[in-house]
Design an enzyme around this catalytic site. Structure first.
Site, PDB file in Angstrom:
ATOM      1  N   ARG A   1     103.667 -20.239 105.679  1.00 47.36           N
ATOM      2  CA  ARG A   1     104.253 -20.523 104.351  1.00 47.36           C
ATOM      3  C   ARG A   1     104.170 -21.992 103.969  1.00 47.36           C
ATOM      4  NH1 ARG A   1     108.367 -16.894 106.128  1.00 47.36           N
ATOM      5  NH2 ARG A   1     107.995 -14.832 105.237  1.00 47.36           N
TER       6      ARG A   1
ATOM      7  N   LYS B   1      95.711 -29.928  94.052  1.00 42.65           N
ATOM      8  CA  LYS B   1      95.064 -28.632  93.766  1.00 42.65           C
ATOM      9  C   LYS B   1      94.256 -28.217  94.986  1.00 42.65           C
ATOM     10  CE  LYS B   1      94.285 -28.662  88.797  1.00 42.65           C
ATOM     11  NZ  LYS B   1      93.217 -28.527  87.809  1.00 42.65           N
TER      12      LYS B   1
ATOM     13  N   GLU C   1      82.373 -39.058  88.041  1.00 42.43           N
ATOM     14  CA  GLU C   1      83.824 -38.779  87.917  1.00 42.43           C
ATOM     15  C   GLU C   1      84.607 -40.089  87.822  1.00 42.43           C
ATOM     16  OE1 GLU C   1      85.616 -36.114  87.420  1.00 42.43           O
ATOM     17  OE2 GLU C   1      84.432 -34.392  88.078  1.00 42.43           O
TER      18      GLU C   1
ATOM     19  N   LYS D   1      94.623 -41.069  87.800  1.00 42.40           N
ATOM     20  CA  LYS D   1      94.875 -39.658  88.097  1.00 42.40           C
ATOM     21  C   LYS D   1      96.330 -39.460  88.532  1.00 42.40           C
ATOM     22  CE  LYS D   1      93.577 -35.442  90.228  1.00 42.40           C
ATOM     23  NZ  LYS D   1      92.571 -34.559  90.779  1.00 42.40           N
TER      24      LYS D   1
ATOM     25  N   GLU E   1     100.099 -28.780  85.646  1.00 35.08           N
ATOM     26  CA  GLU E   1      99.207 -28.523  84.502  1.00 35.08           C
ATOM     27  C   GLU E   1      99.875 -27.630  83.460  1.00 35.08           C
ATOM     28  OE1 GLU E   1      94.707 -28.722  85.485  1.00 35.08           O
ATOM     29  OE2 GLU E   1      95.099 -26.655  84.983  1.00 35.08           O
TER      30      GLU E   1
ATOM     31  N   ARG F   1      97.646 -33.035  81.936  1.00 34.51           N
ATOM     32  CA  ARG F   1      96.663 -32.975  83.027  1.00 34.51           C
ATOM     33  C   ARG F   1      95.293 -32.535  82.514  1.00 34.51           C
ATOM     34  NH1 ARG F   1      97.968 -31.690  89.404  1.00 34.51           N
ATOM     35  NH2 ARG F   1      95.814 -31.871  90.059  1.00 34.51           N
TER      36      ARG F   1
ATOM     37  N   ASN G   1      90.182 -33.357  82.460  1.00 32.13           N
ATOM     38  CA  ASN G   1      88.999 -32.504  82.282  1.00 32.13           C
ATOM     39  C   ASN G   1      88.076 -33.019  81.185  1.00 32.13           C
ATOM     40  OD1 ASN G   1      89.452 -30.627  84.308  1.00 32.13           O
ATOM     41  ND2 ASN G   1      90.970 -29.577  83.041  1.00 32.13           N
TER      42      ASN G   1
ATOM     43  N   HIS H   1      84.636 -31.697  80.884  1.00 33.66           N
ATOM     44  CA  HIS H   1      84.500 -30.599  81.844  1.00 33.66           C
ATOM     45  C   HIS H   1      84.234 -29.235  81.202  1.00 33.66           C
ATOM     46  CE1 HIS H   1      85.577 -33.531  84.791  1.00 33.66           C
ATOM     47  NE2 HIS H   1      85.655 -32.659  85.767  1.00 33.66           N
TER      48      HIS H   1
ATOM     49  N   HIS I   1      81.371 -27.363  82.934  1.00 34.75           N
ATOM     50  CA  HIS I   1      81.480 -26.075  83.639  1.00 34.75           C
ATOM     51  C   HIS I   1      80.445 -25.084  83.101  1.00 34.75           C
ATOM     52  CE1 HIS I   1      85.882 -27.108  84.820  1.00 34.75           C
ATOM     53  NE2 HIS I   1      85.025 -27.517  85.732  1.00 34.75           N
TER      54      HIS I   1
ATOM     55  N   HIS J   1      78.234 -31.019  90.379  1.00 35.39           N
ATOM     56  CA  HIS J   1      79.371 -31.063  89.462  1.00 35.39           C
ATOM     57  C   HIS J   1      79.410 -32.367  88.649  1.00 35.39           C
ATOM     58  CE1 HIS J   1      83.374 -30.380  87.914  1.00 35.39           C
ATOM     59  NE2 HIS J   1      83.780 -31.513  88.440  1.00 35.39           N
TER      60      HIS J   1
HETATM   61  N1  LIG Z   1      91.123 -30.099  94.084  1.00 34.62           N
HETATM   62  C1  LIG Z   1      90.689 -30.772  93.040  1.00 34.62           C
HETATM   63  O1  LIG Z   1      91.465 -31.333  92.266  1.00 34.62           O
HETATM   64  C2  LIG Z   1      89.219 -30.869  92.798  1.00 34.62           C
HETATM   65  C3  LIG Z   1      88.719 -31.750  91.834  1.00 34.62           C
HETATM   66  C4  LIG Z   1      87.340 -31.863  91.672  1.00 34.62           C
HETATM   67  C5  LIG Z   1      86.495 -31.098  92.460  1.00 34.62           C
HETATM   68  N2  LIG Z   1      87.007 -30.234  93.376  1.00 34.62           N
HETATM   69  C6  LIG Z   1      86.123 -29.437  94.232  1.00 34.62           C
HETATM   70  O2  LIG Z   1      85.380 -30.327  95.041  1.00 34.62           O
HETATM   71  C7  LIG Z   1      84.190 -29.691  95.431  1.00 34.62           C
HETATM   72  C8  LIG Z   1      83.050 -30.673  95.326  1.00 34.62           C
HETATM   73  O3  LIG Z   1      83.332 -31.747  96.182  1.00 34.62           O
HETATM   74  P1  LIG Z   1      82.195 -32.765  96.661  1.00 34.62           P
HETATM   75  O4  LIG Z   1      81.411 -33.198  95.515  1.00 34.62           O
HETATM   76  O5  LIG Z   1      82.879 -33.770  97.507  1.00 34.62           O
HETATM   77  O6  LIG Z   1      81.208 -31.815  97.490  1.00 34.62           O
HETATM   78  P2  LIG Z   1      81.118 -31.404  99.032  1.00 34.62           P
HETATM   79  O7  LIG Z   1      82.441 -31.363  99.668  1.00 34.62           O
HETATM   80  O8  LIG Z   1      80.285 -30.177  99.090  1.00 34.62           O
HETATM   81  O9  LIG Z   1      80.284 -32.607  99.657  1.00 34.62           O
HETATM   82  C9  LIG Z   1      78.964 -32.835  99.216  1.00 34.62           C
HETATM   83  C10 LIG Z   1      77.982 -32.928 100.397  1.00 34.62           C
HETATM   84  O10 LIG Z   1      78.142 -34.199 101.034  1.00 34.62           O
HETATM   85  C11 LIG Z   1      78.344 -34.025 102.429  1.00 34.62           C
HETATM   86  N3  LIG Z   1      79.172 -35.150 102.857  1.00 34.62           N
HETATM   87  C12 LIG Z   1      80.487 -35.345 102.637  1.00 34.62           C
HETATM   88  N4  LIG Z   1      80.847 -36.570 103.034  1.00 34.62           N
HETATM   89  C13 LIG Z   1      79.747 -37.150 103.549  1.00 34.62           C
HETATM   90  C14 LIG Z   1      79.495 -38.434 104.104  1.00 34.62           C
HETATM   91  N5  LIG Z   1      80.432 -39.377 104.184  1.00 34.62           N
HETATM   92  N6  LIG Z   1      78.238 -38.686 104.548  1.00 34.62           N
HETATM   93  C15 LIG Z   1      77.244 -37.753 104.423  1.00 34.62           C
HETATM   94  N7  LIG Z   1      77.420 -36.546 103.876  1.00 34.62           N
HETATM   95  C16 LIG Z   1      78.671 -36.249 103.444  1.00 34.62           C
HETATM   96  C17 LIG Z   1      78.994 -32.682 102.553  1.00 34.62           C
HETATM   97  O11 LIG Z   1      78.842 -32.160 103.870  1.00 34.62           O
HETATM   98  C18 LIG Z   1      78.218 -31.896 101.504  1.00 34.62           C
HETATM   99  O12 LIG Z   1      76.981 -31.480 102.007  1.00 34.62           O
HETATM  100  C19 LIG Z   1      84.029 -28.465  94.557  1.00 34.62           C
HETATM  101  O13 LIG Z   1      84.308 -27.315  95.321  1.00 34.62           O
HETATM  102  C20 LIG Z   1      85.083 -28.642  93.486  1.00 34.62           C
HETATM  103  O14 LIG Z   1      85.595 -27.417  93.002  1.00 34.62           O
HETATM  104  C21 LIG Z   1      88.343 -30.115  93.561  1.00 34.62           C
END
Ligand SMILES: NC(=O)c1ccc[n+]([C@@H]2O[C@H](COP(=O)([O-])OP(=O)(O)OC[C@H]3O[C@@H](n4cnc5c(N)ncnc54)[C@H](O)[C@@H]3O)[C@@H](O)[C@H]2O)c1
Length: 359
Positions: A118, A140, A182, A224, A234, A239, A243, A246, A250, A263
Protein backbone atom coordinates in the site's frame (compact mmCIF):
# COMPACT_ATOMS: atom_id res chain seq x y z
CA UNK A 1 22.37 23.18 -4.33
CA UNK A 2 19.26 22.02 -2.53
CA UNK A 3 15.64 23.08 -2.40
CA UNK A 4 12.35 21.71 -1.17
CA UNK A 5 9.13 20.88 -2.95
CA UNK A 6 6.58 22.15 -0.43
CA UNK A 7 3.63 19.80 -0.19
CA UNK A 8 2.92 19.74 3.55
CA UNK A 9 3.49 16.23 4.89
CA UNK A 10 4.62 15.10 1.44
CA UNK A 11 7.37 17.75 1.09
CA UNK A 12 10.71 16.53 -0.15
CA UNK A 13 14.23 17.77 -0.86
CA UNK A 14 15.83 18.01 -4.29
CA UNK A 15 19.62 17.79 -4.23
CA UNK A 16 21.44 19.06 -7.31
CA UNK A 17 25.17 18.73 -7.72
CA UNK A 18 27.55 17.57 -10.40
CA UNK A 19 29.07 14.32 -9.11
CA UNK A 20 26.60 13.92 -6.22
CA UNK A 21 25.72 10.28 -7.08
CA UNK A 22 28.78 9.18 -5.09
CA UNK A 23 27.16 10.67 -2.01
CA UNK A 24 23.82 8.94 -2.39
CA UNK A 25 24.40 6.29 0.33
CA UNK A 26 25.35 8.96 2.90
CA UNK A 27 22.33 11.10 2.03
CA UNK A 28 19.99 8.12 2.22
CA UNK A 29 21.35 6.82 5.50
CA UNK A 30 21.00 10.30 6.98
CA UNK A 31 17.36 10.59 5.89
CA UNK A 32 16.27 6.97 6.36
CA UNK A 33 18.52 5.44 9.04
CA UNK A 34 16.26 2.44 9.65
CA UNK A 35 15.20 1.61 6.09
CA UNK A 36 16.16 -1.20 3.76
CA UNK A 37 16.75 -0.25 0.14
CA UNK A 38 15.85 -1.75 -3.23
CA UNK A 39 17.49 -0.24 -6.28
CA UNK A 40 15.51 -0.49 -9.53
CA UNK A 41 17.32 0.30 -12.77
CA UNK A 42 17.54 -1.05 -16.30
CA UNK A 43 20.11 -3.25 -17.99
CA UNK A 44 21.68 -0.37 -19.98
CA UNK A 45 22.27 1.82 -16.93
CA UNK A 46 23.37 -1.16 -14.85
CA UNK A 47 26.01 -1.86 -17.53
CA UNK A 48 27.21 1.73 -17.78
CA UNK A 49 27.29 2.37 -14.02
CA UNK A 50 28.35 -1.05 -12.75
CA UNK A 51 31.09 0.41 -10.50
CA UNK A 52 28.89 3.09 -9.01
CA UNK A 53 26.17 0.55 -8.22
CA UNK A 54 28.74 -1.90 -6.87
CA UNK A 55 29.79 0.86 -4.43
CA UNK A 56 26.20 1.70 -3.40
CA UNK A 57 25.17 -1.90 -2.83
CA UNK A 58 27.26 -2.72 0.26
CA UNK A 59 27.06 0.86 1.56
CA UNK A 60 23.26 0.58 1.63
CA UNK A 61 22.95 -3.18 1.89
CA UNK A 62 20.65 -2.78 -1.10
CA UNK A 63 19.03 -5.40 -3.30
CA UNK A 64 19.11 -4.61 -7.03
CA UNK A 65 16.49 -5.26 -9.72
CA UNK A 66 17.35 -4.75 -13.40
CA UNK A 67 14.42 -4.33 -15.78
CA UNK A 68 14.84 -4.51 -19.55
CA UNK A 69 15.41 -1.20 -21.34
CA UNK A 70 12.65 0.47 -23.34
CA UNK A 71 9.21 2.08 -23.25
CA UNK A 72 7.79 -1.27 -24.39
CA UNK A 73 8.69 -2.62 -20.93
CA UNK A 74 6.78 0.12 -19.08
CA UNK A 75 4.06 -2.44 -18.46
CA UNK A 76 2.01 -4.17 -15.81
CA UNK A 77 4.26 -7.20 -16.48
CA UNK A 78 7.40 -5.28 -15.43
CA UNK A 79 5.59 -3.73 -12.46
CA UNK A 80 4.56 -7.23 -11.42
CA UNK A 81 8.16 -8.45 -11.75
CA UNK A 82 9.38 -5.64 -9.47
CA UNK A 83 6.69 -6.46 -6.88
CA UNK A 84 7.62 -10.17 -6.97
CA UNK A 85 11.23 -9.16 -6.38
CA UNK A 86 10.40 -6.80 -3.49
CA UNK A 87 8.27 -9.50 -1.86
CA UNK A 88 10.93 -12.20 -2.38
CA UNK A 89 13.52 -9.81 -0.87
CA UNK A 90 11.23 -9.49 2.19
CA UNK A 91 11.15 -5.70 2.10
CA UNK A 92 8.90 -3.96 4.60
CA UNK A 93 6.68 -0.87 4.85
CA UNK A 94 9.67 1.24 5.93
CA UNK A 95 11.70 0.25 2.85
CA UNK A 96 12.78 2.68 0.17
CA UNK A 97 12.80 2.02 -3.58
CA UNK A 98 15.58 3.87 -5.43
CA UNK A 99 14.68 4.51 -9.09
CA UNK A 100 17.91 4.96 -11.06
CA UNK A 101 17.19 5.77 -14.70
CA UNK A 102 15.22 7.81 -17.17
CA UNK A 103 11.48 8.45 -17.16
CA UNK A 104 10.62 4.84 -17.90
CA UNK A 105 12.43 3.42 -14.85
CA UNK A 106 11.22 6.35 -12.72
CA UNK A 107 7.58 5.86 -13.71
CA UNK A 108 7.42 2.09 -13.32
CA UNK A 109 9.58 1.89 -10.17
CA UNK A 110 7.58 4.79 -8.73
CA UNK A 111 4.34 2.94 -9.43
CA UNK A 112 5.75 -0.22 -7.84
CA UNK A 113 6.65 1.85 -4.75
CA UNK A 114 3.17 3.43 -4.75
CA UNK A 115 1.49 0.03 -4.65
CA UNK A 116 3.89 -2.27 -2.75
CA UNK A 117 2.41 -2.89 0.73
CA UNK A 118 0.00 0.00 0.00
CA UNK A 119 2.89 2.36 -0.58
CA UNK A 120 6.56 2.64 0.35
CA UNK A 121 8.93 5.54 -0.22
CA UNK A 122 10.66 6.16 -3.54
CA UNK A 123 13.81 8.16 -4.18
CA UNK A 124 14.27 9.32 -7.75
CA UNK A 125 17.78 9.43 -9.22
CA UNK A 126 17.21 10.61 -12.81
CA UNK A 127 19.83 9.76 -15.43
CA UNK A 128 18.30 11.42 -18.52
CA UNK A 129 17.82 15.15 -19.00
CA UNK A 130 14.10 14.59 -19.50
CA UNK A 131 13.83 12.78 -16.17
CA UNK A 132 15.90 15.50 -14.44
CA UNK A 133 13.76 18.43 -15.59
CA UNK A 134 10.41 16.68 -15.72
CA UNK A 135 9.48 13.13 -14.73
CA UNK A 136 11.45 12.73 -11.48
CA UNK A 137 9.62 15.64 -9.82
CA UNK A 138 5.88 15.90 -9.31
CA UNK A 139 4.84 12.42 -8.23
CA UNK A 140 3.24 11.05 -11.39
CA UNK A 141 3.93 7.33 -11.71
CA UNK A 142 2.47 4.98 -14.30
CA UNK A 143 2.70 2.07 -16.67
CA UNK A 144 1.35 1.88 -20.21
CA UNK A 145 -1.61 -0.21 -21.42
CA UNK A 146 -2.13 -1.55 -24.94
CA UNK A 147 -4.90 1.09 -25.24
CA UNK A 148 -2.64 4.01 -24.38
CA UNK A 149 0.34 5.45 -22.56
CA UNK A 150 0.35 6.01 -18.79
CA UNK A 151 -3.21 4.78 -18.38
CA UNK A 152 -2.52 2.89 -15.12
CA UNK A 153 -0.78 4.74 -12.35
CA UNK A 154 -0.87 6.78 -9.18
CA UNK A 155 0.26 10.07 -7.75
CA UNK A 156 3.13 9.14 -5.43
CA UNK A 157 5.56 11.90 -4.51
CA UNK A 158 9.18 10.87 -4.04
CA UNK A 159 10.86 11.16 -0.64
CA UNK A 160 13.90 12.75 -2.26
CA UNK A 161 15.28 13.51 -5.72
CA UNK A 162 19.02 13.50 -6.36
CA UNK A 163 20.06 15.19 -9.61
CA UNK A 164 23.63 14.51 -10.76
CA UNK A 165 24.19 15.92 -14.23
CA UNK A 166 27.39 13.87 -14.56
CA UNK A 167 25.07 11.05 -15.70
CA UNK A 168 24.44 13.03 -18.89
CA UNK A 169 27.99 12.30 -20.11
CA UNK A 170 26.88 8.85 -21.29
CA UNK A 171 23.44 9.82 -22.58
CA UNK A 172 23.11 9.47 -26.38
CA UNK A 173 23.01 12.91 -28.06
CA UNK A 174 19.54 12.36 -29.52
CA UNK A 175 18.16 11.57 -26.03
CA UNK A 176 19.95 14.64 -24.66
CA UNK A 177 18.32 16.91 -27.26
CA UNK A 178 14.94 15.32 -26.61
CA UNK A 179 15.26 16.16 -22.91
CA UNK A 180 16.58 19.58 -23.78
CA UNK A 181 13.32 20.34 -25.59
CA UNK A 182 11.51 19.82 -22.26
CA UNK A 183 13.96 22.19 -20.55
CA UNK A 184 13.38 24.67 -23.38
CA UNK A 185 9.64 24.36 -22.73
CA UNK A 186 10.02 26.07 -19.35
CA UNK A 187 11.14 29.21 -21.21
CA UNK A 188 7.57 29.57 -22.45
CA UNK A 189 5.76 28.91 -19.17
CA UNK A 190 8.26 29.82 -16.44
CA UNK A 191 7.99 33.61 -16.49
CA UNK A 192 10.05 36.32 -18.15
CA UNK A 193 13.20 35.59 -16.14
CA UNK A 194 13.23 31.94 -17.20
CA UNK A 195 12.59 32.98 -20.80
CA UNK A 196 15.56 35.34 -20.72
CA UNK A 197 17.73 32.76 -18.93
CA UNK A 198 17.10 30.08 -21.58
CA UNK A 199 17.54 32.53 -24.43
CA UNK A 200 20.86 33.84 -23.20
CA UNK A 201 22.30 30.56 -21.90
CA UNK A 202 21.05 28.24 -24.62
CA UNK A 203 24.39 27.86 -26.39
CA UNK A 204 26.26 26.83 -23.22
CA UNK A 205 23.50 24.46 -22.09
CA UNK A 206 23.38 22.81 -25.49
CA UNK A 207 27.16 22.30 -25.24
CA UNK A 208 26.57 20.67 -21.83
CA UNK A 209 28.56 23.22 -19.83
CA UNK A 210 28.11 21.52 -16.42
CA UNK A 211 27.51 24.62 -14.29
CA UNK A 212 25.18 26.41 -16.72
CA UNK A 213 23.30 23.22 -17.53
CA UNK A 214 22.83 22.49 -13.83
CA UNK A 215 21.51 26.03 -13.38
CA UNK A 216 19.04 25.42 -16.25
CA UNK A 217 17.96 22.10 -14.76
CA UNK A 218 17.54 23.69 -11.34
CA UNK A 219 15.44 26.56 -12.73
CA UNK A 220 13.30 24.11 -14.71
CA UNK A 221 12.66 22.00 -11.62
CA UNK A 222 11.83 25.15 -9.65
CA UNK A 223 9.17 26.08 -12.24
CA UNK A 224 7.73 22.58 -12.20
CA UNK A 225 7.82 22.38 -8.39
CA UNK A 226 6.01 25.74 -8.16
CA UNK A 227 3.20 24.45 -10.36
CA UNK A 228 2.99 21.08 -8.57
CA UNK A 229 2.84 22.83 -5.19
CA UNK A 230 -0.28 24.68 -6.32
CA UNK A 231 -1.99 21.88 -8.24
CA UNK A 232 -0.56 18.58 -7.04
CA UNK A 233 -3.23 16.29 -8.47
CA UNK A 234 -3.95 18.20 -11.68
CA UNK A 235 -7.39 19.25 -10.51
CA UNK A 236 -7.00 23.02 -10.51
CA UNK A 237 -5.99 23.49 -14.15
CA UNK A 238 -2.60 25.03 -13.37
CA UNK A 239 -0.65 21.79 -13.86
CA UNK A 240 -2.00 21.72 -17.41
CA UNK A 241 0.47 24.53 -18.20
CA UNK A 242 3.26 21.96 -17.97
CA UNK A 243 1.70 20.41 -21.07
CA UNK A 244 2.68 23.35 -23.25
CA UNK A 245 2.98 21.92 -26.78
CA UNK A 246 1.95 18.46 -25.57
CA UNK A 247 -1.49 18.12 -27.20
CA UNK A 248 0.17 18.54 -30.59
CA UNK A 249 3.13 16.41 -29.43
CA UNK A 250 1.06 13.46 -28.21
CA UNK A 251 -0.76 13.39 -31.57
CA UNK A 252 2.56 13.45 -33.41
CA UNK A 253 3.93 10.58 -31.29
CA UNK A 254 0.75 8.57 -31.94
CA UNK A 255 0.87 9.46 -35.66
CA UNK A 256 4.29 7.82 -35.88
CA UNK A 257 3.20 4.91 -33.70
CA UNK A 258 5.42 5.95 -30.74
CA UNK A 259 8.39 4.51 -32.60
CA UNK A 260 10.18 7.02 -34.75
CA UNK A 261 9.82 10.27 -32.84
CA UNK A 262 11.10 10.74 -29.29
CA UNK A 263 8.82 12.48 -26.80
CA UNK A 264 10.95 15.63 -26.53
CA UNK A 265 11.28 15.81 -30.31
CA UNK A 266 7.51 15.76 -30.60
CA UNK A 267 7.32 18.41 -27.85
CA UNK A 268 9.67 20.62 -29.87
CA UNK A 269 7.33 20.49 -32.86
CA UNK A 270 4.30 20.82 -30.58
CA UNK A 271 5.63 23.98 -28.93
CA UNK A 272 6.08 25.64 -32.29
CA UNK A 273 2.58 24.62 -33.37
CA UNK A 274 1.27 26.20 -30.13
CA UNK A 275 3.21 29.41 -30.84
CA UNK A 276 1.91 29.53 -34.41
CA UNK A 277 -1.62 28.81 -33.18
CA UNK A 278 -1.45 31.68 -30.67
CA UNK A 279 -0.12 34.04 -33.36
CA UNK A 280 -2.86 33.05 -35.83
CA UNK A 281 -5.42 33.42 -33.04
CA UNK A 282 -4.31 37.02 -32.49
CA UNK A 283 -2.80 36.36 -29.06
CA UNK A 284 0.77 37.59 -29.68
CA UNK A 285 2.08 41.08 -30.29
CA UNK A 286 4.41 41.44 -33.28
CA UNK A 287 7.32 41.81 -30.86
CA UNK A 288 6.54 38.56 -29.01
CA UNK A 289 5.94 36.69 -32.28
CA UNK A 290 9.36 37.83 -33.45
CA UNK A 291 11.05 36.85 -30.17
CA UNK A 292 9.43 33.40 -30.35
CA UNK A 293 10.35 33.01 -34.00
CA UNK A 294 13.95 33.60 -32.91
CA UNK A 295 13.67 30.79 -30.33
CA UNK A 296 12.79 28.34 -33.10
CA UNK A 297 16.03 29.20 -34.91
CA UNK A 298 18.16 28.35 -31.86
CA UNK A 299 18.04 24.63 -32.58
CA UNK A 300 17.73 22.54 -35.70
CA UNK A 301 14.26 20.99 -36.08
CA UNK A 302 14.30 17.30 -35.14
CA UNK A 303 13.96 14.94 -38.08
CA UNK A 304 10.55 13.44 -38.88
CA UNK A 305 10.12 10.23 -40.92
CA UNK A 306 7.82 12.19 -43.25
CA UNK A 307 5.61 15.26 -43.26
CA UNK A 308 2.42 14.29 -41.44
CA UNK A 309 -1.00 14.63 -43.12
CA UNK A 310 -2.38 17.72 -41.37
CA UNK A 311 -6.02 16.65 -41.04
CA UNK A 312 -5.12 13.18 -39.76
CA UNK A 313 -2.76 14.66 -37.18
CA UNK A 314 -5.45 17.13 -36.09
CA UNK A 315 -7.97 14.29 -35.64
CA UNK A 316 -5.44 12.45 -33.48
CA UNK A 317 -5.31 15.39 -31.08
CA UNK A 318 -8.80 14.42 -29.94
CA UNK A 319 -7.68 10.99 -28.69
CA UNK A 320 -5.36 12.59 -26.16
CA UNK A 321 -6.48 11.58 -22.67
CA UNK A 322 -6.36 15.22 -21.61
CA UNK A 323 -9.16 16.21 -24.04
CA UNK A 324 -12.17 16.92 -21.81
CA UNK A 325 -15.73 16.72 -23.08
CA UNK A 326 -14.60 16.53 -26.71
CA UNK A 327 -13.12 20.06 -26.65
CA UNK A 328 -9.46 20.68 -27.44
CA UNK A 329 -7.84 22.52 -24.59
CA UNK A 330 -4.59 24.03 -25.78
CA UNK A 331 -1.85 25.67 -23.76
CA UNK A 332 -0.99 28.74 -25.78
CA UNK A 333 1.61 31.46 -25.20
CA UNK A 334 0.64 35.06 -24.55
CA UNK A 335 3.75 37.05 -23.68
CA UNK A 336 7.37 35.95 -23.16
CA UNK A 337 7.40 33.29 -20.43
CA UNK A 338 3.63 33.13 -20.00
CA UNK A 339 0.97 30.78 -21.36
CA UNK A 340 -2.74 30.20 -20.79
CA UNK A 341 -5.15 27.31 -21.34
CA UNK A 342 -7.68 27.99 -24.13
CA UNK A 343 -10.62 25.80 -25.09
CA UNK A 344 -12.09 28.11 -27.73
CA UNK A 345 -9.63 28.09 -30.60
CA UNK A 346 -11.42 27.52 -33.93
CA UNK A 347 -10.58 24.26 -35.73
CA UNK A 348 -9.39 26.13 -38.82
CA UNK A 349 -6.85 28.06 -36.71
CA UNK A 350 -5.45 24.86 -35.19
CA UNK A 351 -5.30 23.25 -38.64
CA UNK A 352 -3.58 26.32 -40.08
CA UNK A 353 -0.94 26.25 -37.33
CA UNK A 354 -0.15 22.58 -38.00
CA UNK A 355 0.05 23.37 -41.70
CA UNK A 356 2.39 26.30 -41.05
CA UNK A 357 4.82 24.33 -38.83
CA UNK A 358 4.59 20.77 -40.09
CA UNK A 359 2.77 20.83 -43.41
N1 LIG B 1 6.06 11.04 -14.53
C1 LIG B 1 6.10 12.13 -15.25
O1 LIG B 1 5.72 13.22 -14.80
C2 LIG B 1 6.62 12.07 -16.64
C3 LIG B 1 6.88 13.24 -17.36
C4 LIG B 1 7.43 13.15 -18.64
C5 LIG B 1 7.70 11.90 -19.18
N2 LIG B 1 7.42 10.77 -18.47
C6 LIG B 1 7.72 9.45 -19.02
O2 LIG B 1 9.12 9.36 -19.19
C7 LIG B 1 9.39 8.40 -20.18
C8 LIG B 1 10.48 8.92 -21.08
O3 LIG B 1 11.62 9.14 -20.30
P1 LIG B 1 13.08 9.28 -20.94
O4 LIG B 1 13.03 10.21 -22.06
O5 LIG B 1 14.00 9.54 -19.81
O6 LIG B 1 13.30 7.85 -21.61
P2 LIG B 1 13.95 6.48 -21.10
O7 LIG B 1 13.75 6.29 -19.66
O8 LIG B 1 13.46 5.42 -22.02
O9 LIG B 1 15.50 6.71 -21.38
C9 LIG B 1 15.94 6.91 -22.71
C10 LIG B 1 17.10 5.96 -23.06
O10 LIG B 1 18.29 6.43 -22.44
C11 LIG B 1 18.91 5.39 -21.70
N3 LIG B 1 19.61 6.05 -20.60
C12 LIG B 1 19.08 6.60 -19.49
N4 LIG B 1 20.02 7.26 -18.80
C13 LIG B 1 21.18 7.08 -19.47
C14 LIG B 1 22.51 7.54 -19.25
N5 LIG B 1 22.83 8.33 -18.23
N6 LIG B 1 23.46 7.15 -20.14
C15 LIG B 1 23.13 6.38 -21.22
N7 LIG B 1 21.90 5.96 -21.50
C16 LIG B 1 20.93 6.30 -20.61
C17 LIG B 1 17.77 4.51 -21.28
O11 LIG B 1 18.24 3.20 -20.94
C18 LIG B 1 16.92 4.52 -22.55
O12 LIG B 1 17.43 3.63 -23.50
C19 LIG B 1 8.08 8.12 -20.90
O13 LIG B 1 7.61 6.85 -20.51
C20 LIG B 1 7.15 9.20 -20.39
O14 LIG B 1 5.80 8.78 -20.34
C21 LIG B 1 6.90 10.84 -17.22
Amino acid sequence: MEFTVNLGKRSYPILLENGSAEKLPDELKKLFPKSRFALVTNTTIAGLYRELIAGWKPALDAVVYEMPDGEEYKTIGTWNGILDFLLASKLERSSIVIALGGGVVGDVAGFAAATFLRGVGVVQVPTTLLAMVDSSVGGKTAVDHPLGKNLIGAFHQPKMVLVDNAFLATLPQREFMSGYAELFKYAFIGGREMFDFVRSNHALMEKKDPAVLLAGISRSIAVKAGVVEQDEHETGGLRALLNFGHTFAHALERYFDFKEVLHGEAVWWGMHCAISCAALNGMLTDETAELYGGMRKLMPDPRLPERPAVRRLYDMMFTDKKVTGGALRLVLPTEPGTAVVRGDVPAETVLASIEEVLG
